[in-house]
Design a protein around this motif. Structure first.
Motif, short mmCIF file in Angstrom:
data_model
loop_
_atom_site.label_atom_id
_atom_site.label_comp_id
_atom_site.label_asym_id
_atom_site.label_seq_id
_atom_site.Cartn_x
_atom_site.Cartn_y
_atom_site.Cartn_z
N UNK A 80 78.77 13.61 -17.16
CA UNK A 80 78.88 14.21 -15.82
C UNK A 80 77.52 14.31 -15.13
N UNK A 81 76.47 14.62 -15.89
CA UNK A 81 75.14 14.75 -15.28
C UNK A 81 74.62 13.40 -14.80
N UNK A 82 75.00 12.32 -15.46
CA UNK A 82 74.60 10.99 -15.02
C UNK A 82 75.30 10.64 -13.71
N UNK A 83 76.57 10.97 -13.62
CA UNK A 83 77.31 10.73 -12.38
C UNK A 83 76.70 11.57 -11.25
N UNK A 84 76.39 12.84 -11.54
CA UNK A 84 75.74 13.71 -10.54
C UNK A 84 74.44 13.09 -10.05
N UNK A 85 73.63 12.63 -10.98
CA UNK A 85 72.33 12.05 -10.63
C UNK A 85 72.51 10.81 -9.76
N UNK A 86 73.46 9.96 -10.11
CA UNK A 86 73.68 8.74 -9.34
C UNK A 86 74.23 9.05 -7.95
N UNK A 87 75.11 10.03 -7.84
CA UNK A 87 75.62 10.42 -6.52
C UNK A 87 74.47 10.96 -5.68
N UNK A 88 73.62 11.79 -6.27
CA UNK A 88 72.47 12.33 -5.53
C UNK A 88 71.51 11.23 -5.11
N UNK A 89 71.29 10.24 -5.98
CA UNK A 89 70.43 9.11 -5.61
C UNK A 89 71.06 8.29 -4.50
N UNK A 90 72.38 8.16 -4.53
CA UNK A 90 73.07 7.44 -3.46
C UNK A 90 72.94 8.16 -2.13
N UNK A 91 73.05 9.46 -2.14
CA UNK A 91 72.88 10.25 -0.91
C UNK A 91 71.45 10.09 -0.40
N UNK A 92 70.48 10.13 -1.31
CA UNK A 92 69.08 9.92 -0.92
C UNK A 92 68.87 8.53 -0.33
N UNK A 93 69.48 7.52 -0.94
CA UNK A 93 69.34 6.15 -0.44
C UNK A 93 69.92 6.04 0.97
N UNK A 94 71.06 6.66 1.21
CA UNK A 94 71.66 6.66 2.54
C UNK A 94 70.73 7.36 3.52
N UNK A 95 70.20 8.50 3.13
CA UNK A 95 69.28 9.25 4.00
C UNK A 95 68.03 8.43 4.32
N UNK A 96 67.46 7.76 3.32
CA UNK A 96 66.28 6.93 3.54
C UNK A 96 66.56 5.81 4.53
N UNK A 97 67.72 5.18 4.39
CA UNK A 97 68.07 4.08 5.29
C UNK A 97 68.35 4.59 6.69
N UNK A 146 78.04 3.05 7.15
CA UNK A 146 78.58 1.91 6.38
C UNK A 146 77.46 0.95 5.97
N UNK A 147 76.58 0.65 6.90
CA UNK A 147 75.45 -0.26 6.59
C UNK A 147 74.54 0.35 5.54
N UNK A 148 74.26 1.64 5.67
CA UNK A 148 73.38 2.31 4.71
C UNK A 148 74.00 2.30 3.31
N UNK A 149 75.30 2.49 3.23
CA UNK A 149 75.97 2.47 1.93
C UNK A 149 75.93 1.06 1.34
N UNK A 150 76.18 0.05 2.17
CA UNK A 150 76.13 -1.33 1.67
C UNK A 150 74.75 -1.71 1.15
N UNK A 151 73.71 -1.06 1.66
CA UNK A 151 72.35 -1.37 1.24
C UNK A 151 71.91 -0.65 -0.04
N UNK A 152 72.77 0.19 -0.60
CA UNK A 152 72.44 0.83 -1.89
C UNK A 152 72.38 -0.27 -2.94
N UNK A 153 71.27 -0.36 -3.62
CA UNK A 153 71.02 -1.47 -4.54
C UNK A 153 71.85 -1.39 -5.82
N UNK A 154 72.01 -0.20 -6.37
CA UNK A 154 72.72 -0.03 -7.63
C UNK A 154 74.23 -0.05 -7.39
#
Length: 137
Positions: free
Chosen positions: A115-132, A78-86
């Protein structure tokens, strides 16, 4: 290694073993683990909610340990998701994994985006969660 556009945020600290990044980048395995964690989020939340509703009395030690582990993972996630900047990326992650909407429905919620933009943003969100999450372990 710095990614394009990270600028000052990814300043590296020098230590005797080598270079350590201030904000480390998750490995491929850590990104996969974060995606797996996000995919299991709703199941873990339902287990925690059920145990909290019915209490810990009479539970086996293994079940109590599972409850504590799930609760910690959920709090960190939950904290990692809240820290996603975008904001849009955070919203996509919340819709897809926290609310449990299907991929198609999640893409449909952002009907003006390709659809590819949504895919890219979801993947970036997963990366952001992983980084945090990587910083907290």
């Amino acid at each position: 290694m710095l990614r394009k556009g990270e600028g000052m945020m990814a300043l590296a600290l020098e230590r005797y073993e080598g270079q350590v990044e201030l904000f480390p980048i998750a490995t491929v395995e850590e990104i996969r683990a974060a995606k797996s964690l996000l995919s299991r989020y709703r199941r873990m939340q339902s287990v925690v909610d059920d145990i909290e509703r019915n209490g810990l009395d009479g539970l086996a030690p293994k079940a109590i340990a599972l409850y504590n582990a799930y609760k910690l993972k959920l709090q960190r996630t939950d904290r990692a998701i809240r820290l996603i900047q975008d904001d849009e990326t955070r919203r996509m992650i919340e819709l897809r994994f926290i609310k449990g909407l299907s991929y198609s429905v999640t893409v449909g919620r952002f009907e003006f985006w390709h659809r590819s933009t949504v895919d890219r943003k979801i993947n970036r969100g997963i990366e952001a969660v992983a980084n945090t999450l990587q910083m907290w372990e």
